[in-house]
Design a protein around this motif. Structure first.
Motif, PDB file in Angstrom:
ATOM      1  N   TYR A 238       0.794  -1.225   0.000  1.00 20.28           N
ATOM      2  CA  TYR A 238       0.000   0.000   0.000  1.00 20.28           C
ATOM      3  C   TYR A 238       0.828   1.278   0.000  1.00 20.28           C
ATOM      4  N   ASP A 239       2.164   1.150   0.030  1.00 17.27           N
ATOM      5  CA  ASP A 239       2.973   2.351  -0.093  1.00 17.27           C
ATOM      6  C   ASP A 239       3.112   2.784  -1.547  1.00 17.27           C
ATOM      7  N   ASP A 240       2.769   1.900  -2.474  1.00 19.53           N
ATOM      8  CA  ASP A 240       3.046   2.178  -3.881  1.00 19.53           C
ATOM      9  C   ASP A 240       1.787   2.126  -4.741  1.00 19.53           C
ATOM     10  N   GLU A 241       0.630   2.197  -4.118  1.00 21.47           N
ATOM     11  CA  GLU A 241      -0.622   2.069  -4.850  1.00 21.47           C
ATOM     12  C   GLU A 241      -1.526   3.258  -4.548  1.00 21.47           C
ATOM     13  N   LEU A 242      -2.126   3.790  -5.577  1.00 16.56           N
ATOM     14  CA  LEU A 242      -2.924   5.001  -5.459  1.00 16.56           C
ATOM     15  C   LEU A 242      -4.358   4.726  -5.882  1.00 16.56           C
ATOM     16  N   VAL A 243      -5.264   5.525  -5.359  1.00 15.60           N
ATOM     17  CA  VAL A 243      -6.673   5.404  -5.701  1.00 15.60           C
ATOM     18  C   VAL A 243      -6.930   6.202  -6.974  1.00 15.60           C
ATOM     19  N   LEU A 244      -7.168   5.482  -8.065  1.00 14.56           N
ATOM     20  CA  LEU A 244      -7.504   6.144  -9.320  1.00 14.56           C
ATOM     21  C   LEU A 244      -8.974   6.544  -9.313  1.00 14.56           C
ATOM     22  N   LEU A 245      -9.802   5.721  -8.688  1.00 15.91           N
ATOM     23  CA  LEU A 245     -11.217   6.051  -8.525  1.00 15.91           C
ATOM     24  C   LEU A 245     -11.808   5.156  -7.450  1.00 15.91           C
ATOM     25  N   LYS A 246     -12.606   5.749  -6.581  1.00 17.18           N
ATOM     26  CA  LYS A 246     -13.391   5.008  -5.602  1.00 17.18           C
ATOM     27  C   LYS A 246     -14.856   5.392  -5.797  1.00 17.18           C
ATOM     28  N   VAL A 247     -15.717   4.390  -5.913  1.00 16.21           N
ATOM     29  CA  VAL A 247     -17.155   4.640  -6.053  1.00 16.21           C
ATOM     30  C   VAL A 247     -17.878   3.779  -5.031  1.00 16.21           C
ATOM     31  N   ASP A 248     -18.486   4.416  -4.062  1.00 16.53           N
ATOM     32  CA  ASP A 248     -19.209   3.714  -3.006  1.00 16.53           C
ATOM     33  C   ASP A 248     -20.668   3.542  -3.408  1.00 16.53           C
ATOM     34  N   SER A 249     -21.374   2.643  -2.725  1.00 19.16           N
ATOM     35  CA  SER A 249     -22.812   2.489  -2.963  1.00 19.16           C
ATOM     36  C   SER A 249     -23.549   3.739  -2.505  1.00 19.16           C
ATOM     37  N   TYR A 250     -24.642   4.032  -3.194  1.00 17.04           N
ATOM     38  CA  TYR A 250     -25.420   5.233  -2.878  1.00 17.04           C
ATOM     39  C   TYR A 250     -26.878   4.937  -3.188  1.00 17.04           C
ATOM     40  N   ASP A 251     -27.733   5.082  -2.165  1.00 20.38           N
ATOM     41  CA  ASP A 251     -29.148   4.739  -2.309  1.00 20.38           C
ATOM     42  C   ASP A 251     -29.786   5.454  -3.494  1.00 20.38           C
ATOM     43  N   ASP A 252     -30.596   4.713  -4.226  1.00 18.15           N
ATOM     44  CA  ASP A 252     -31.375   5.218  -5.359  1.00 18.15           C
ATOM     45  C   ASP A 252     -30.529   5.560  -6.579  1.00 18.15           C
ATOM     46  N   VAL A 253     -29.216   5.310  -6.517  1.00 19.77           N
ATOM     47  CA  VAL A 253     -28.351   5.570  -7.674  1.00 19.77           C
ATOM     48  C   VAL A 253     -27.623   4.301  -8.098  1.00 19.77           C
ATOM     49  N   LEU A 254     -26.796   3.735  -7.229  1.00 18.41           N
ATOM     50  CA  LEU A 254     -26.133   2.481  -7.573  1.00 18.41           C
ATOM     51  C   LEU A 254     -25.793   1.693  -6.328  1.00 18.41           C
ATOM     52  N   MET A 255     -25.662   0.380  -6.497  1.00 14.89           N
ATOM     53  CA  MET A 255     -25.411  -0.507  -5.377  1.00 14.89           C
ATOM     54  C   MET A 255     -24.476  -1.624  -5.822  1.00 14.89           C
ATOM     55  N   TRP A 256     -23.354  -1.749  -5.134  1.00 14.91           N
ATOM     56  CA  TRP A 256     -22.408  -2.827  -5.373  1.00 14.91           C
ATOM     57  C   TRP A 256     -22.770  -3.982  -4.439  1.00 14.91           C
ATOM     58  N   GLY A 257     -23.530  -4.952  -4.949  1.00 13.29           N
ATOM     59  CA  GLY A 257     -23.937  -6.067  -4.106  1.00 13.29           C
ATOM     60  C   GLY A 257     -24.736  -5.576  -2.919  1.00 13.29           C
ATOM     61  N   ASP A 258     -24.312  -5.941  -1.715  1.00 12.43           N
ATOM     62  CA  ASP A 258     -24.965  -5.533  -0.476  1.00 12.43           C
ATOM     63  C   ASP A 258     -24.166  -4.385   0.131  1.00 12.43           C
ATOM     64  N   SER A 259     -24.449  -3.166  -0.345  1.00 12.92           N
ATOM     65  CA  SER A 259     -23.822  -1.940   0.189  1.00 12.92           C
ATOM     66  C   SER A 259     -22.304  -1.995   0.116  1.00 12.92           C
ATOM     67  N   GLY A 260     -21.779  -2.412  -1.032  1.00 11.75           N
ATOM     68  CA  GLY A 260     -20.339  -2.509  -1.201  1.00 11.75           C
ATOM     69  C   GLY A 260     -19.718  -1.247  -1.754  1.00 11.75           C
ATOM     70  N   CYS A 261     -18.427  -1.369  -2.101  1.00 10.05           N
ATOM     71  CA  CYS A 261     -17.676  -0.244  -2.642  1.00 10.05           C
ATOM     72  C   CYS A 261     -16.715  -0.761  -3.697  1.00 10.05           C
ATOM     73  N   ALA A 262     -16.551  -0.010  -4.778  1.00 10.10           N
ATOM     74  CA  ALA A 262     -15.619  -0.361  -5.843  1.00 10.10           C
ATOM     75  C   ALA A 262     -14.398   0.540  -5.789  1.00 10.10           C
ATOM     76  N   ASN A 263     -13.233  -0.046  -6.064  1.00  8.28           N
ATOM     77  CA  ASN A 263     -11.979   0.701  -6.110  1.00  8.28           C
ATOM     78  C   ASN A 263     -11.246   0.380  -7.403  1.00  8.28           C
ATOM     79  N   PHE A 264     -10.666   1.411  -7.998  1.00  6.93           N
ATOM     80  CA  PHE A 264      -9.739   1.248  -9.113  1.00  6.93           C
ATOM     81  C   PHE A 264      -8.387   1.727  -8.591  1.00  6.93           C
ATOM     82  N   LEU A 265      -7.446   0.790  -8.460  1.00  2.00           N
ATOM     83  CA  LEU A 265      -6.158   1.075  -7.840  1.00  2.00           C
ATOM     84  C   LEU A 265      -5.050   0.958  -8.877  1.00  2.00           C
ATOM     85  N   ILE A 266      -4.071   1.849  -8.790  1.00  2.00           N
ATOM     86  CA  ILE A 266      -2.989   1.860  -9.779  1.00  2.00           C
ATOM     87  C   ILE A 266      -1.656   2.030  -9.070  1.00  2.00           C
TER      88      ILE A 266
END
Length: 286
Positions: A238-266
């Protein structure tokens, strides 16, 4: 003689000081993207979801089987002012329509280059005017078990613009960085003071976690800062990896499974080289 209220105030003051020190030690710059749900996506700006996106030559991005990849988000890099991140062009995040939304849960950074069911695309130059023949229009789709078509978006959501806000974010307890940060700070206090706080609060570390969660500057959609995991930290270094995008679940808009969160790490070196072929796309849920 100290009263019960005195002991509670002393314990709470300790928690606040621990939180202050961890926050100071671990803060990172990030850009929070605030959804403007009443504003239609600007296909040359930052947006979430939608039924179309801008593509050079009007060529759609497709999955391995030739089916279209759908836009999760687009970030206009001029909205970013983060060390090491691009400051011009567009970053597009496109995902598959299988039950895992194009995610390979067993993937690592190297194998992600072979994952043809998701795409992170960098377009270095943004035109001044949108060319209509370079707009890829897709049919609006929703979760459809009969057709085996899935997206994390709710059926009535057709995309919206995103407004950038610069923030500083402290580490969260779901990241591997939290435990060493907590141990460094707690070692700076007298052990008897900590023990007395434990007798009042029951668990000082949990009280710190609760306070940091309540005060967190983290946002639902974010570039930079720290990732969010609902199961466990998937990063190897984790010293060499950055968050390119984080998208959390949000009611009435999108849901990753059961209230999950998506990360794009680079990895930092890949970002410096503007190489987005090995971005690790992962999501987990409760």
């Amino acid at each position: 003689m100290a009263t019960e209220d005195d002991n509670d105030n002393t314990a709470q003051a300790l928690v606040e000081e621990i939180v202050r020190r961890i926050t100071f030690d671990t803060r990172k710059p990030a850009v929070a993207f605030v959804p403007e749900e009443s504003v239609k996506p600007d296909l040359l700006g930052s947006f979430l979801g939608g039924d179309s996106y801008w593509s050079p030559g009007g060529v759609p991005v497709t999955a391995e089987d030739g089916s279209p990849l759908y836009p999760l988000a687009q970030i206009r890099c001029s909205d970013l002012d983060l060390p090491g991140y691009p400051t011009q062009g567009l970053l597009q995040f496109l995902i598959g329509t299988d039950s895992l939304y194009g995610c390979d849960l067993s993937a690592n950074y190297d194998s992600e280059a072979e994952n043809g069911n998701r795409c992170v695309r960098y377009i270095p130059t943004v035109p001044e005017v949108l060319a209509s023949d370079e707009v890829v229009t897709l049919p609006h789709i929703v979760r459809d078990p009969d057709r085996n078509i899935f997206t994390p978006f709710e059926k009535d959501f057709h995309g919206c613009a995103l407004r950038a806000e610069h923030i500083e974010e402290a580490v969260n307890n779901e990241c591997d960085e939290f435990d060493p940060a907590y141990e460094r700070v707690i070692s700076q206090f007298d052990s008897e003071m900590v023990a007395e706080a434990e007798s009042v609060l029951g668990d000082v570390e949990q009280a710190v976690v609760d306070r940091m969660s309540a005060e967190s500057a983290a946002s639902w959609i974010q570039v930079g800062g720290y990732p969010v995991f609902t199961q466990s930290d998937v990063r190897a270094d984790y010293d060499d990896e950055l968050v390119l995008l984080k998208v959390d679940s949000y009611d009435d808009v999108l849901m990753w499974g059961d209230s999950g969160c998506a990360n794009f790490l680079i990895r930092r070196n890949d970002l410096e080289q503007l190489d987005f072929s090995h971005v690790l796309y992962t999501w987990d849920c409760l």
